[in-house]
Design an enzyme around this catalytic site. Structure first.
Site, PDB file in Angstrom:
ATOM      1  N   ASP A  68       0.889  -1.156   0.000  1.00 34.98           N
ATOM      2  CA  ASP A  68       0.000   0.000   0.000  1.00 34.98           C
ATOM      3  C   ASP A  68       0.927   1.206   0.000  1.00 34.98           C
ATOM      4  O   ASP A  68       1.583   1.490   1.004  1.00 34.98           O
ATOM      5  CB  ASP A  68      -0.890  -0.027   1.255  1.00 34.98           C
ATOM      6  CG  ASP A  68      -1.631   1.284   1.446  1.00 34.98           C
ATOM      7  OD1 ASP A  68      -1.776   2.019   0.462  1.00 34.98           O
ATOM      8  OD2 ASP A  68      -2.054   1.568   2.578  1.00 34.98           O
ATOM      9  N   LYS A  69       0.981   1.912  -1.115  1.00 29.35           N
ATOM     10  CA  LYS A  69       1.995   2.947  -1.324  1.00 29.35           C
ATOM     11  C   LYS A  69       1.976   4.017  -0.241  1.00 29.35           C
ATOM     12  O   LYS A  69       2.980   4.323   0.390  1.00 29.35           O
ATOM     13  CB  LYS A  69       1.787   3.615  -2.687  1.00 29.35           C
ATOM     14  CG  LYS A  69       2.720   4.810  -2.941  1.00 29.35           C
ATOM     15  CD  LYS A  69       2.318   5.572  -4.175  1.00 29.35           C
ATOM     16  CE  LYS A  69       1.067   6.370  -3.962  1.00 29.35           C
ATOM     17  NZ  LYS A  69       1.224   7.487  -2.991  1.00 29.35           N
ATOM     18  N   THR A  70       0.801   4.600   0.010  1.00 34.26           N
ATOM     19  CA  THR A  70       0.733   5.801   0.826  1.00 34.26           C
ATOM     20  C   THR A  70       1.115   5.534   2.269  1.00 34.26           C
ATOM     21  O   THR A  70       0.503   4.723   2.940  1.00 34.26           O
ATOM     22  CB  THR A  70      -0.685   6.404   0.776  1.00 34.26           C
ATOM     23  OG1 THR A  70      -1.051   6.580  -0.579  1.00 34.26           O
ATOM     24  CG2 THR A  70      -0.737   7.724   1.501  1.00 34.26           C
TER      25      THR A  70
END
Length: 383
Positions: free
Chosen positions: A241-243
């Protein structure tokens, strides 16, 4: 009498046991500091409204149904619902998302999140152990108290081996004493204890798990269950999950575009001057970018902020405004062509207006961590 020469062995055995337990406790303390950092998200005081008066109280003294005033830039002391006001909420402590979310009347807010640009009044809906933040703290604590399958097996085996070693040592002492050799009894009893003591079995696996969780916590990774850590050896693919995971979780100015007769540094300095009195995360990112570039930021006055629109300030006799699409609509201006390209990158776009003239735009994005980039590159190289 027989000369005993076991002192070094006995001392080393004790040192190994104590050192192992110290390392394990240190790893637990590392995650306790993570719990402390979660607790630090709550404000020291909350402003409760009673009989028309605002009284400062500790968050622990709040009750469900209390009305609380939140100042601009202030943290929410307990879970609640907005009854008055509108603000851009920094909810990165829950979501990891650096971009603020607009919350207004009737919307729920979470303890530890920040009203970045405007004041609010909220009614408390949950306190203490019932809040979302308390639930996150319980997850972290449960993760540390959990043990892997291999560790449970090792602990069980070490427990049985301890009693076996103790029993063998007792039998040795009794037998050698019974045959009239008490000095030999001491020597052989200590020999049995040193050889059969299960310190290697009892410490090896817990130490490996403890050091692994400590290093993970130091890197910002909290393992929910140590069984999951043990099963990581079978992982073939990793989905991120990038963020807030691979990224820093806070906005950064990544590009500046100025119209032909305006210098980029001048544009950034004007924007930083206009935002210097704002508590908004985007404002802090702009001021931080100006500091990194060592720009001379002029003095501003007559600062005002409008939620979801932008800020306005007087700088060196001119009116400078910085904001998003609502600001452009208010000024009846069209956005710059570069905005389409930036928007495709998922960036936040702020335009800068000086005396009703559009002079440039700023691109803000959540920057990827350098260590995350190295880790992803390593995964690509292996895959």
């Amino acid at each position: 009498s027989h000369q005993l020469e076991f002192w070094w062995e006995l001392a080393l055995l004790i040192v190994i046991m104590l050192l192992g337990h110290w390392i394990e406790m240190r790893s637990l303390a590392q995650t306790t500091s993570a719990l402390d950092s979660l607790a630090a998200l709550l404000p020291d005081q909350a402003e409760r409204v009673r009989d028309g008066q605002i009284v400062a109280v500790a968050p622990a003294d709040l009750e469900v149904g209390d009305i609380v005033v939140i100042r601009p830039g202030g943290s929410i002391p307990a879970d609640g619902r907005i009854v008055e006001g509108r603000a851009a909420m920094d909810e990165s402590m829950v979501t990891g998302e650096s971009q603020t979310v607009t919350r207004s009347d009737g919307d729920s807010v979470t303890a530890g999140t920040v009203a970045s640009d405007s004041g609010l009044r909220i009614v408390i809906t949950a306190t203490g152990d019932e809040t979302t933040l308390a639930g996150i703290q319980r997850l972290v604590a449960d993760a540390q108290n959990s043990s892997s399958r291999a560790q449970r097996l090792a602990d069980t085996a070490a427990g049985w081996l301890f009693w076996f070693a103790l029993g063998a040592a007792a039998i040795t002492a009794i037998v050698w004493t019974a045959i009239g050799l008490p000095d030999e009894a001491v020597v052989r009893t200590i020999t049995v204890l040193v050889i059969a003591c299960p310190h290697a079995l009892g410490l090896a696996i817990p130490l490996v798990v403890s050091i692994a969780t400590e290093r993970a916590a130091r890197g910002g990774v909290l393992v929910k269950d140590r069984l999951a850590l043990e099963s990581m050896r079978t992982v073939d693919s990793v989905l991120f999950d990038k963020t807030g995971t691979l990224t820093r979780g806070e906005p950064t100015v990544t590009d500046v575009f100025a119209v032909d007769d305006v210098d980029q540094d001048q544009l950034l300095a004007l924007a930083a001057a206009a935002e210097s009195d704002s508590e908004h995360p985007l404002a802090r990112a702009i001021v931080g970018a100006a500091d990194r570039h060592r720009l001379r930021v002029p003095t501003s006055s007559d600062f005002s902020s409008s939620p979801a629109v932008g800020v306005t300030a007087t700088i060196e006799g001119t009116t400078v405004r910085v904001g998003g699409p609502h600001l452009l609509a208010e000024e009846h201006l069209d956005e710059l062509p570069v905005a389409d390209r930036w928007r495709a990158d998922g960036a936040i776009i702020l335009h800068v207006i000086q005396d009703r003239r559009l002079i440039g735009a700023l691109k803000l994005a959540d920057e990827i961590r350098s260590e995350s980039r190295e880790a992803v590159d390593a995964l690509h190289a292996q895959g």
